[in-house]
Design an enzyme around this catalytic site. Structure first.
Site, PDB file in Angstrom:
ATOM      1  N   PHE A 112       0.870  -1.166   0.000  1.00 47.13           N
ATOM      2  CA  PHE A 112       0.000   0.000   0.000  1.00 47.13           C
ATOM      3  C   PHE A 112       0.906   1.214   0.000  1.00 47.13           C
ATOM      4  O   PHE A 112       1.753   1.364   0.883  1.00 47.13           O
ATOM      5  CB  PHE A 112      -0.864  -0.027   1.256  1.00 47.13           C
ATOM      6  N   GLN A 226      -4.344  16.842   2.781  1.00 49.31           N
ATOM      7  CA  GLN A 226      -4.213  15.902   1.664  1.00 49.31           C
ATOM      8  C   GLN A 226      -5.451  15.980   0.772  1.00 49.31           C
ATOM      9  O   GLN A 226      -6.581  15.852   1.254  1.00 49.31           O
ATOM     10  CB  GLN A 226      -4.053  14.484   2.207  1.00 49.31           C
ATOM     11  N   HIS A 228      -7.400  14.187  -2.184  1.00 51.31           N
ATOM     12  CA  HIS A 228      -7.540  12.901  -2.861  1.00 51.31           C
ATOM     13  C   HIS A 228      -7.832  13.161  -4.331  1.00 51.31           C
ATOM     14  O   HIS A 228      -8.606  14.055  -4.655  1.00 51.31           O
ATOM     15  CB  HIS A 228      -8.690  12.127  -2.203  1.00 51.31           C
ATOM     16  N   LEU A 242     -15.629   9.679  -2.415  1.00 50.77           N
ATOM     17  CA  LEU A 242     -14.449   9.097  -3.056  1.00 50.77           C
ATOM     18  C   LEU A 242     -14.759   7.938  -3.978  1.00 50.77           C
ATOM     19  O   LEU A 242     -15.604   7.093  -3.681  1.00 50.77           O
ATOM     20  CB  LEU A 242     -13.472   8.591  -1.986  1.00 50.77           C
ATOM     21  N   GLU A 245      -9.065   4.529  -4.740  1.00 48.25           N
ATOM     22  CA  GLU A 245      -7.881   4.494  -5.600  1.00 48.25           C
ATOM     23  C   GLU A 245      -7.628   3.096  -6.155  1.00 48.25           C
ATOM     24  O   GLU A 245      -6.828   2.930  -7.057  1.00 48.25           O
ATOM     25  CB  GLU A 245      -6.673   5.010  -4.816  1.00 48.25           C
ATOM     26  N   ARG A 276      -0.512  10.065  -4.655  1.00 51.71           N
ATOM     27  CA  ARG A 276      -1.782  10.765  -4.489  1.00 51.71           C
ATOM     28  C   ARG A 276      -1.621  12.268  -4.757  1.00 51.71           C
ATOM     29  O   ARG A 276      -2.408  12.872  -5.468  1.00 51.71           O
ATOM     30  CB  ARG A 276      -2.294  10.513  -3.067  1.00 51.71           C
ATOM     31  N   HIS A 341      -9.381  15.676   1.585  1.00 51.25           N
ATOM     32  CA  HIS A 341      -9.564  14.329   2.111  1.00 51.25           C
ATOM     33  C   HIS A 341      -9.100  14.138   3.554  1.00 51.25           C
ATOM     34  O   HIS A 341      -9.750  13.449   4.326  1.00 51.25           O
ATOM     35  CB  HIS A 341      -8.824  13.347   1.199  1.00 51.25           C
ATOM     36  N   ARG A 376       0.610  11.862   4.066  1.00 56.62           N
ATOM     37  CA  ARG A 376       0.297  10.702   4.922  1.00 56.62           C
ATOM     38  C   ARG A 376       0.541   9.406   4.163  1.00 56.62           C
ATOM     39  O   ARG A 376       0.098   9.240   3.043  1.00 56.62           O
ATOM     40  CB  ARG A 376      -1.173  10.780   5.366  1.00 56.62           C
TER      41      ARG A 376
END
Length: 566
Positions: A112, A226, A228, A242, A245, A276, A341, A376
């Site tokens: 991830f 952040q 998204h 959202l 992803e 991102r 986000h 993050r």
């Protein structure tokens, strides 16, 4: 008694720790606990369990986190989370959570983001929901009292120490005066102050920021937000919802209104699997330069993938678009744009126990700061809730048990009572929701994915005018309850959070991670500092401790071949 404000993952984990320690605890939330923001987290939760890659370690997890933070994360905070992560997973298992497992029984872990090894544990594509369910179930087993539908308006402080909180019932307006030895603030971040956000209407409105600052605490890294890359833009009441992803991870393609696969301009090697912040910046640039759709968006297309792949790997995306837009993603592309986000900054806290400048006041989860820096690491937010929920619960218990008397202040209570009375009697011409929209428009226009000096100053000038108009609001509780009063407090929170963000963004004259300054496109080594804000001092710089050698030598570029980089 310890009061926990917020009933998402962080708040419930702290409440559980307190109850297990035999301390009286009350958890209060304005939303239903079963539907907390934590439930929306899909990807997974990080811990160096080494079930898939034996060479993984907490030190490597720390190195990856610090590198991804663009060196703005606090090294001590990062150490505490990465060292405590395995125990966080153990706690969830002890409470009965079912993780995805390999055939031999090991917890499955997947790649991830910018992780060197596979260390993200998960439960389908609903990890956050399963964690929230697990914590709710454990809280019920422990008979932890949870007040839902109660809006906390003020933390009560006397002589630099908390002694409770004040608020009202969202349905009938009943006032609550809650006396507490300590208060743990777990009421989320401030992403709802942008026009498009992945938060629901009444989430992440900056409550934590205002409650903490009004109590005497400070904010850190408010400018580090952040965005998204893929939030839907219609219908308006769901704008920002959202598209996981995973849609890009499974082979989704991004195109502009001209049909061009535009990621070749921004990251030709990784294309849609880029980071991102880079994908969000690419989409923003395409839209800004006139290559977006008439709605100000770009297209994300998965229709070329086999239908079975979409149904097996992207079931929530498929269902969400069908429900919200009657769109069949197996046949048609999805219209998306960058969306606010996650608040990587928050209330200033000490790494060891997340205590604040105010005695007896703690902040955890997205309300706090220190772990994420300027970007993050995907999967770190859920583990942060568990690690600091436990640690801060223990700290608040020790603080509460060490008190010999509880300070009280009739004046502080009277002030909190008067604040609500004054708003309820406000009968001015200004509409609260219209002013909230004005703040969202200002932040979207001047403090979005890309910022510059001129825009930020214009944003502050607009905010000055909005704050002036806020003095003439009209509040009208109706048969549906006291939502209008709640919106008035949300507006106060949004204005404070917006000012902290704009002033901090102005001060950070560089481009670093999520913070893109078009007038300062390079990173400035002199700005490897945290920016701390309060109304009294404005923005001040705080140095960041050195990274321990055992972690520094592990901070290398991680291969991203074939991986979706979060």
């Amino acid at each position: 008694m310890v009061l926990v404000i917020g009933t998402g993952g962080a708040g419930l984990r702290a409440a559980i720790e307190l109850a297990e320690a035999g301390v009286d605890v009350l958890a209060v939330g304005k939303r239903p606990k079963d539907d907390a923001h934590t439930a929306l987290a899909a990807g997974g939760i990080n811990a160096a369990l080494a079930t898939m890659d034996p060479e993984d370690s907490w030190q490597q997890h720390a190195a990856d986190t610090l590198k991804e933070s663009y060196l703005l994360a606090d090294p001590h905070t990062v150490e505490i989370v990465t060292q405590g992560a395995a125990r966080g997973i153990d706690d969830l298992e002890r409470y009965g959570m079912a993780f995805a497992r390999e055939e031999d029984g090991r917890i499955s872990q997947r790649f991830f983001g910018a992780h060197k090894f596979r260390r993200t544990a998960f439960a389908g594509d609903y990890t956050g929901l399963e964690i929230q369910r697990t914590l709710v179930r454990r809280a019920e087993q422990l008979d932890i009292p949870v007040l839902e539908g109660v809006y906390i308006t003020r933390i009560l402080v006397h002589d630099g120490a908390v002694f409770g909180a004040y608020g009202f019932d969202l349905t009938d307006g009943t006032r609550y005066l809650i006396r507490a030895d300590a208060v743990i603030l777990a009421a989320g971040g401030h992403t709802r102050i942008w026009r498009r956000t992945s938060s629901r209407r009444d989430e992440n409105t900056g409550d934590s920021f205002r409650l903490a600052v009004d109590a005497g605490a400070r904010l850190r890294d408010a400018e580090l937000v952040q965005f998204h890359p893929s939030g839907i833009i219609e219908p308006e009441n769901a704008a920002g919802t959202l598209v996981s992803e995973a849609a890009r991870g499974e082979g989704g393609i991004l195109r502009n209104a001209l049909g061009e696969r535009f990621m070749s301009r921004y990251d030709p090697e990784r294309m849609e699997l880029s980071t991102r912040d880079r994908v969000a910046l690419a989409s923003y640039t395409e839209i800004k330069e006139g290559r977006g759709t008439p709605n100000g968006a770009v297209w994300l297309d998965v229709s070329h993938l086999p239908r079975q792949t979409i149904m097996n790997r992207l079931p929530r995306v498929y269902q969400t678009l069908l429900d919200l837009q009657m769109l069949d993603i197996t046949r048609d592309p999805i219209e998306i744009a960058p969306t606010a986000h996650y608040s990587m900054g928050g209330v200033w806290v000490r790494p060891e126990d997340h205590s604040t400048d105010v005695r007896g006041l703690y902040a955890i989860g997205e309300a706090s700061s220190g772990l994420h820096g300027a970007n993050r690491l995907g999967g770190n937010s859920l583990i942060e809730l568990l690690v600091f929920g436990r640690i801060t619960g223990q700290a608040a218990a020790a603080y509460s048990q060490g008190l010999t008397s509880l300070p009280r202040s009739a004046a502080a209570i009277a002030q909190a009572r008067a604040e609500i009375d004054d708003l309820l009697s406000a009968d001015g011409p200004e509409n609260v929701r219209a002013l909230q929209r004005a703040i969202r428009n200002t932040m979207t226009e001047h403090a979005g994915v890309v910022r510059d000096e001129e825009g930020l100053r214009a944003g502050l000038a607009e905010l000055d005018l909005i704050e002036k108009r806020m003095e003439s609001v009209g509040i009208h509780p109706d048969i549906a309850g006291y939502q209008d009063l709640a919106h008035a407090f949300d507006l106060k929170s949004a204005a404070l959070a917006a000012r902290a963000t704009l002033e901090s963004a102005l001060e950070r004259r560089e481009t670093r991670g999520c913070h893109n300054r078009s007038d300062y496109p390079d990173m400035d080594p002199a700005l490897r500092v945290n920016l701390v804000w309060s109304p009294a001092t404005g923005v001040t710089r705080e140095s960041i401790p050195a990274i321990p050698d055992e972690i520094t030598h592990l901070m290398e570029d991680v291969s991203t071949d074939g991986k979706l980089v979060e």
